[in-house]
Design an enzyme around this catalytic site. Structure first.
Site, PDB file in Angstrom:
ATOM      1  NE  ARG A 183      45.346  39.224  34.341  1.00 30.30           N
ATOM      2  CZ  ARG A 183      44.158  38.700  34.447  1.00 30.30           C
ATOM      3  NH1 ARG A 183      44.090  38.770  35.888  1.00 30.30           N
ATOM      4  NH2 ARG A 183      43.635  37.884  33.847  1.00 30.30           N
ATOM      5  CD  GLU A 214      47.462  40.758  39.853  1.00 34.38           C
ATOM      6  OE1 GLU A 214      46.951  41.526  40.940  1.00 34.38           O
ATOM      7  OE2 GLU A 214      46.771  39.954  39.301  1.00 34.38           O
ATOM      8  NE  ARG A 217      45.247  33.982  46.289  1.00 34.28           N
ATOM      9  CZ  ARG A 217      43.802  33.715  46.350  1.00 34.28           C
ATOM     10  NH1 ARG A 217      43.149  32.778  45.893  1.00 34.28           N
ATOM     11  NH2 ARG A 217      43.039  34.798  46.732  1.00 34.28           N
ATOM     12  CG  HIS A 218      48.454  37.233  43.061  1.00 41.53           C
ATOM     13  ND1 HIS A 218      47.914  37.002  43.977  1.00 41.53           N
ATOM     14  CD2 HIS A 218      47.270  37.598  42.137  1.00 41.53           C
ATOM     15  CE1 HIS A 218      46.707  37.356  44.094  1.00 41.53           C
ATOM     16  NE2 HIS A 218      46.233  37.653  42.770  1.00 41.53           N
ATOM     17  CD  GLU A 236      39.664  33.691  40.757  1.00 43.06           C
ATOM     18  OE1 GLU A 236      39.768  34.449  41.890  1.00 43.06           O
ATOM     19  OE2 GLU A 236      40.155  33.778  39.766  1.00 43.06           O
ATOM     20  CB  SER A 249      37.220  33.964  36.240  1.00 44.08           C
ATOM     21  OG  SER A 249      37.781  34.479  37.590  1.00 44.08           O
ATOM     22  NE  ARG A 273      46.266  31.851  41.120  1.00 40.57           N
ATOM     23  CZ  ARG A 273      45.331  33.105  41.288  1.00 40.57           C
ATOM     24  NH1 ARG A 273      43.918  32.783  41.582  1.00 40.57           N
ATOM     25  NH2 ARG A 273      46.015  34.308  41.702  1.00 40.57           N
TER      26      ARG A 273
HETATM   27  P1  AMO Z   1      40.874  36.148  35.858  1.00 43.55           P
HETATM   28  O1  AMO Z   1      41.203  37.533  35.817  1.00 43.55           O
HETATM   29  O2  AMO Z   1      39.907  36.008  36.799  1.00 43.55           O
HETATM   30  O3  AMO Z   1      39.714  36.116  34.673  1.00 43.55           O
HETATM   31  O4  AMO Z   1      41.712  35.190  35.608  1.00 43.55           O
HETATM   32  C1  AMO Z   1      41.452  33.998  35.358  1.00 43.55           C
HETATM   33  C2  AMO Z   1      42.456  33.232  36.181  1.00 43.55           C
HETATM   34  O5  AMO Z   1      43.851  33.326  35.778  1.00 43.55           O
HETATM   35  C3  AMO Z   1      44.662  33.169  36.999  1.00 43.55           C
HETATM   36  N1  AMO Z   1      45.315  34.161  37.464  1.00 43.55           N
HETATM   37  C4  AMO Z   1      46.461  34.333  37.939  1.00 43.55           C
HETATM   38  N2  AMO Z   1      47.715  33.452  38.113  1.00 43.55           N
HETATM   39  C5  AMO Z   1      48.713  33.734  38.222  1.00 43.55           C
HETATM   40  N3  AMO Z   1      48.975  34.863  38.631  1.00 43.55           N
HETATM   41  C6  AMO Z   1      48.206  36.061  38.783  1.00 43.55           C
HETATM   42  N4  AMO Z   1      48.600  37.217  38.816  1.00 43.55           N
HETATM   43  C7  AMO Z   1      46.892  35.628  38.075  1.00 43.55           C
HETATM   44  N5  AMO Z   1      45.760  36.589  37.912  1.00 43.55           N
HETATM   45  C8  AMO Z   1      44.843  35.429  37.251  1.00 43.55           C
HETATM   46  C9  AMO Z   1      43.678  32.464  38.029  1.00 43.55           C
HETATM   47  C10 AMO Z   1      42.377  33.117  37.654  1.00 43.55           C
HETATM   48  O6  AMO Z   1      41.289  32.431  38.240  1.00 43.55           O
HETATM   49  N6  AMO Z   1      39.053  37.004  30.977  1.00 43.55           N
HETATM   50  C11 AMO Z   1      38.725  36.518  32.467  1.00 43.55           C
HETATM   51  C12 AMO Z   1      38.423  34.964  32.252  1.00 43.55           C
HETATM   52  C13 AMO Z   1      36.994  34.814  31.543  1.00 43.55           C
HETATM   53  O7  AMO Z   1      35.863  35.103  32.091  1.00 43.55           O
HETATM   54  O8  AMO Z   1      36.981  34.104  30.542  1.00 43.55           O
HETATM   55  C14 AMO Z   1      40.101  36.600  33.409  1.00 43.55           C
HETATM   56  O9  AMO Z   1      41.026  36.670  32.850  1.00 43.55           O
HETATM   57  O10 AMO Z   1      43.652  31.001  38.067  1.00 43.55           O
END
Ligand code: AMO
Length: 439
Positions: A217, A219, A225-226, A362, A365, A413
């Site tokens: 990602r 980000e 948490r990211h 969170e 998802s 997380r």
């Molecule tokens: P989403 O984008 O919400 O959903 O990501 C799912 C989970 O991944 C973790 N997460 C992260 N952890 C650390 N750093 C990050 N930058 C980061 N971004 C996300 C979180 C989050 O809840 N395809 C959908 C899922 C689905 O619907 O099956 C998805 O990727 O814990």
């Protein structure tokens, strides 16, 4: 002589054993030299007395993090008690022979022998090869391994097939702007933000699939948490009656995971003063309902139908108070803030989707997906995307696709929250953030 592991020494009282490991710390008391030796199984105190001349000569030059090999007598310790700050418990080694296998090239930049290392996050991560040797820091990854293990175990038990999907893609899976573009020979490609498209394809083949995989990602922000690379615990299941089935399954998974960590990581949890509440039935609350709770009970008003990090913390506090639960599902997110593949609810402003929150953050998802080809095309258009860019994804739905849904669960997380770590990066061996590509 065969090597004995430190954890096996209590069964060898009165015998000579051979041990190999690292010098955790060396302490001198008068003429006696004490060394705490560390191997993969634990730590043990060793005593070297001047009478053992050769061993004593070697021991005098040994410093922290030397890799050594010793032979010695396993002795019951007086009282059998564990000495604070030192090693194993009931037994110690009276060293007969000692040899250095390997020694540090340089003076150690910090002492990793302390129980609680008081270093800032940057130092902790910059000197990762060394700081990870610290007993408490290392134990984070014992818990991490248990989380991953438990996930694979329960998913197999629930008849999900394990798959591995490509991480170099020709289009961004989750849309948005947080994808990495890479040069792929003469073309441009994307690093997978999630296995979304491929796990859905998997559900059309195996019915139930799961993946433990790296995702990327872009980000740009610094939060606790990211990170830019993480390990996602994904699942997708077909023939669901609705997204409640998906939440039921995820609830089972979280329950098993928490029980496994509780059972197999007692010592690690104790080191962090962490306590895991039994997972009962996880409350499910509509996002709109959660927002009115925030407003009524916490005086917090969101501008849109969405929740921010502070709101998630508050809702978790509320769930703990009202349901005695560290977990809470928020459901029915607006379609405007969910990906195009989300199944609309009866009121099409909303979707059959959820987030799972755990101890203020969170962690997952998920939801039901659109499985009808034409409905999917119109949803892609509604999200202002071009169906031509999703040709191969759309193929999945051309030839008969059952109703299905799944989740993406952030592994790091979970561990961060279980152990109460300040940053997600502490739960990753070698984390990647905006500024960090090394070590
Ligand atoms: P989403 O984008 O919400 O959903 O990501 C799912 C989970 O991944 C973790 N997460 C992260 N952890 C650390 N750093 C990050 N930058 C980061 N971004 C996300 C979180 C989050 O809840 N395809 C959908 C899922 C689905 O619907 O099956 C998805 O990727 O814990």
């Amino acid at each position: 002589m065969e090597r004995t592991l430190i954890s096996e020494t209590p069964q060898s009282v009165g015998q000579i054993v051979k041990l190999k490991g690292w010098v955790n710390i060396r302490r001198d008391h008068g003429k006696l030299i004490f060394i705490d030796l560390r191997d993969r199984s634990g730590m043990i105190q060793m005593v070297i007395i001047p009478d053992k001349e050769e061993a004593y000569k070697v021991a005098k030059d040994v410093r922290n993090e030397f890799v050594i090999e010793v032979e010695g007598l396993v002795k019951q310790r007086p009282g059998g008690a564990t000495k604070e700050g030192s090693a194993t418990g009931g037994v110690e080694i009276e060293v007969e022979k000692m040899a250095v296998i390997s020694q540090p090239e340089d003076v150690l930049p910090l002492d990793v022998s302390e129980n609680d290392m008081n270093v800032n996050l940057d130092t902790l991560l910059n000197l990762r090869h060394l700081t990870l040797r610290n007993k408490k820091i290392k134990s984070i990854f014992k818990v991490y391994a248990e989380v991953i293990n438990a996930y694979a175990k329960i998913m197999n038990r629930e008849e999900f097939t394990e798959i591995k999907t490509p991480k170099i893609l020709n289009s961004a899976t989750e849309g948005g702007a947080n994808f990495f573009k890479i040069k792929y020979f003469e073309k441009e490609a994307f690093l997978a933000q999630s296995p979304q498209f491929y796990k859905q394809a998997g559900a059309g083949i195996f019915e139930r699939v799961f993946e433990i995989g790296t995702v990327f990602r872009a980000e740009p922000h610094f939060t606790t948490r990211h990170v830019n690379e993480y390990t996602s615990l994904d699942a997708e299941m077909a023939f669901i009656d609705g997204f409640e089935d998906v939440m039921d399954e995820l609830e089972k998974v979280m329950k098993f995971m928490m029980e496994s960590v509780n059972e197999h990581c007692r010592e690690e949890l104790a080191m962090f003063g962490a306590e895991i509440l039994p997972v009962k039935s996880i409350p499910r609350i509509k996002l709109t309902e959660a927002l009115s709770i925030l407003e009524k009970e916490y005086g917090k008003k969101m501008e849109e139908v969405d929740i921010d990090a502070e709101g998630e913390r508050m809702i978790c506090e509320w769930a703990r108070k009202n349901y005695d639960s560290d977990f809470v599902f928020l459901t029915h997110y607006p379609s405007a803030i969910r990906p195009f593949y989300s199944m609309p609810s009866a009121d099409p402003q909303y979707t059959e989707t959820f987030d799972l929150l755990f101890m203020g953050v969170e962690i997952a998802s998920g939801g039901q997906r659109i499985h009808d080809y034409n409905q999917l095309i119109s949803s892609i258009k509604k999200h202002k995307l071009n169906p031509d860019d999703f040709e191969h994804y759309l193929d999945i739905f051309k030839y008969g696709m059952p109703p299905h849904g799944g989740w993406g669960l952030g592994s790091e997380r979970i561990v961060q929250k279980i152990l109460g770590l300040g940053s997600i990066k502490e739960a990753i061996l070698f984390p990647r953030d905006v500024k960090r590509l090394t070590p």
